[in-house]
Design an enzyme around this catalytic site. Structure first.
Site, mmCIF file in Angstrom:
data_model
loop_
_atom_site.group_PDB
_atom_site.id
_atom_site.type_symbol
_atom_site.label_atom_id
_atom_site.label_comp_id
_atom_site.label_asym_id
_atom_site.label_seq_id
_atom_site.Cartn_x
_atom_site.Cartn_y
_atom_site.Cartn_z
ATOM 1 N N LYS A 47 -7.323 -9.777 -5.915
ATOM 2 C CA LYS A 47 -8.085 -10.026 -5.004
ATOM 3 C C LYS A 47 -9.475 -8.857 -5.062
ATOM 4 O O LYS A 47 -9.174 -7.644 -6.000
ATOM 5 C CB LYS A 47 -7.422 -9.635 -3.646
ATOM 6 C CG LYS A 47 -9.357 -10.123 -2.321
ATOM 7 C CD LYS A 47 -8.695 -9.797 -1.062
ATOM 8 C CE LYS A 47 -9.461 -10.066 0.128
ATOM 9 N NZ LYS A 47 -8.986 -9.895 1.262
ATOM 10 N N LYS A 53 0.637 -1.470 -0.017
ATOM 11 C CA LYS A 53 0.205 0.280 -0.395
ATOM 12 C C LYS A 53 0.535 1.191 0.337
ATOM 13 O O LYS A 53 0.684 2.244 -0.479
ATOM 14 C CB LYS A 53 -1.397 0.026 1.333
ATOM 15 C CG LYS A 53 -1.788 -1.001 0.676
ATOM 16 C CD LYS A 53 -2.937 -0.768 2.264
ATOM 17 C CE LYS A 53 -4.372 -2.124 1.956
ATOM 18 N NZ LYS A 53 -5.453 -1.917 3.615
ATOM 19 N N LYS A 84 -12.475 -2.789 -2.901
ATOM 20 C CA LYS A 84 -12.915 -1.272 -2.926
ATOM 21 C C LYS A 84 -11.516 -0.484 -3.262
ATOM 22 O O LYS A 84 -11.749 0.489 -4.607
ATOM 23 C CB LYS A 84 -13.075 -1.004 -1.767
ATOM 24 C CG LYS A 84 -14.096 -1.887 -0.552
ATOM 25 C CD LYS A 84 -14.543 -1.162 0.710
ATOM 26 C CE LYS A 84 -15.321 -2.603 1.300
ATOM 27 N NZ LYS A 84 -15.505 -1.436 3.103
#
Length: 401
Positions: free
Chosen positions: A265, A170, A268
């Protein structure tokens, strides 16, 4: 959890009170015991290692889990987590919360956070979580989460956090200027979320096991540093401060993949909304997304060909929303072409999601009901969390007011 970090007089946050009238590898791999993966059968809990918190009469084992309120709750959240919670609430003592504090670890839209938090809570209920069986609450409404995180942070080596895979991924995507300290330390907050409730089991996907390993390591470290005779000498009961939780990994649906890339995956944060089915997507949007989703040119359909990740993903989704066995899906679908199967999958998704969407609208039209569910859930959670927090304060030598 967005309150003063070490306020040592515990009470319900003002937000709830105002409504009362109306949730490494590296070094770790060499230090942590392998996670034992358990199925969803009910078993009795061993006596708790801390002061006894309120528990169900049957002494069921305790399960905690949560979902972030950022973005739309999608099919991956539902099939990988929330749908499994519906079964767990009948087998265990369950605490399901909206993890709003985790939602601020990356840039977010502040005006939307409260609205998204309420929407996520309503989706929990619409999906079948029963507030008479499970405690449903908002993470930041139980102040002990943040206080415990601070206490645990003092015992968590920075090297453990630097090795967390999700932090590396991230932070690389966001860039150094957009990464706050919270992104590095949020696994400690996750540990706090779990350990506060003396959790026996934690539902996790395959990509989350590293965080649970860290939680277990932190629990063992704090137990060794401050528990046992050391705690007893300070007036405590002695013994372990925390239970060391086990992973509870569902047999299917734990990792739902993107509609545009069967190796990634469903997320969102993916830039394209085409990559996911949101639980509140209308029928025409679902039809369009399935029609355009990525497939392959192989003949027939099959689960277990590693060269066909999209095929495996779509068949798995169909299996879960229909409740059929893998063998039944193979028998029904193996000779279909993609056009026929996409129509079949679309119809199954719409049929499965329509009752959820209708119930969601009903819940959102009654804000008083939703507020009361969250208030009651936070109250039950606080009763347990405050006991654990006070034990840790005492074992760490704090002067209590």
């Amino acid at each position: 959890m967005s309150r003063a970090l070490l306020a040592h007089v515990l009470h319900r946050p003002p937000l709830l009170a105002s409504r009362s009238g109306a949730g490494a590898r590296g070094l770790l791999a060499s230090r942590i015991h392998p996670l034992r993966r358990l199925n969803c059968s009910a078993v009795e809990a061993a006596p708790g290692p801390t002061e006894e918190a309120p528990a169900s009469p049957a002494r069921k084992k305790r399960v905690v889990s949560g979902v972030q309120p950022t973005g739309m709750v999608h099919l991956g959240n539902y099939l990988g987590a929330i749908k499994n919670w519906v079964a767990l609430q009948d087998l265990y003592e369950t605490f399901f919360f909206i993890v709003d504090l985790h939602a601020i670890t990356l840039p977010y839209d502040a005006p939307d956070l409260s609205k998204a938090t309420r929407s996520t809570a309503a989706i929990y209920l619409a999906c079948g979580i029963d507030s008479s069986k499970a405690s449903i609450f908002v993470q930041s409404h139980v102040r002990a989460h943040v206080e415990m995180m601070w206490l645990l942070s003092s015992s968590t080596p920075i090297g453990w956090l630097n090795r967390m895979i999700q932090f590396k991924e991230k932070s690389r995507k966001a860039g150094d200027e957009n990464v706050g300290v919270a992104l590095l330390t949020y696994p400690v907050l996750m540990a706090s979320d779990i350990l506060l409730y003396q959790s026996d089991l934690v539902p996790v996907g395959e990509d989350q096991t590293q965080h649970l390993e860290l939680t277990r390591e932190i629990a063992e470290r704090v137990n060794n540093l401050y528990g046992g005779r050391k705690w007893k000498k300070l007036g405590g009961r002695g013994g372990s401060l925390f239970k060391v939780p086990e992973a509870l990994i569902p047999p299917a649906g734990a990792r739902v993949m993107s509609l545009t890339d069967g190796l990634s995956k469903m997320s969102k944060s993916a830039p394209s909304d085409q990559s996911r089915i949101n639980l509140l997507d209308p029928k025409d949007v679902i039809v369009n997304k399935i029609k355009r989703c990525k497939t392959d040119s192989f003949p027939s359909l099959e689960f277990d060909n590693p060269e066909r990740p999209e095929c495996r993903n779509l068949l798995s989704i169909y299996q879960i929303v229909t409740g059929k066995t893998k063998e039944e899906v193979v028998s029904e679908c193996q000779d279909m072409n993609w056009g026929t199967f996409k129509t079949t999958l679309t119809d199954a998704l719409i049929e499965h999601l329509q009752p959820i969407q209708a119930r969601y609208e009903e819940i959102m039209s009654d804000p008083g009901y939703l507020d009361n569910v969250l208030l009651e859930g936070a109250g039950k959670a606080s009763e347990i969390a405050d006991i654990t927090l006070n034990n840790v304060y005492q074992a760490m030598g704090f002067l209590r007011g």
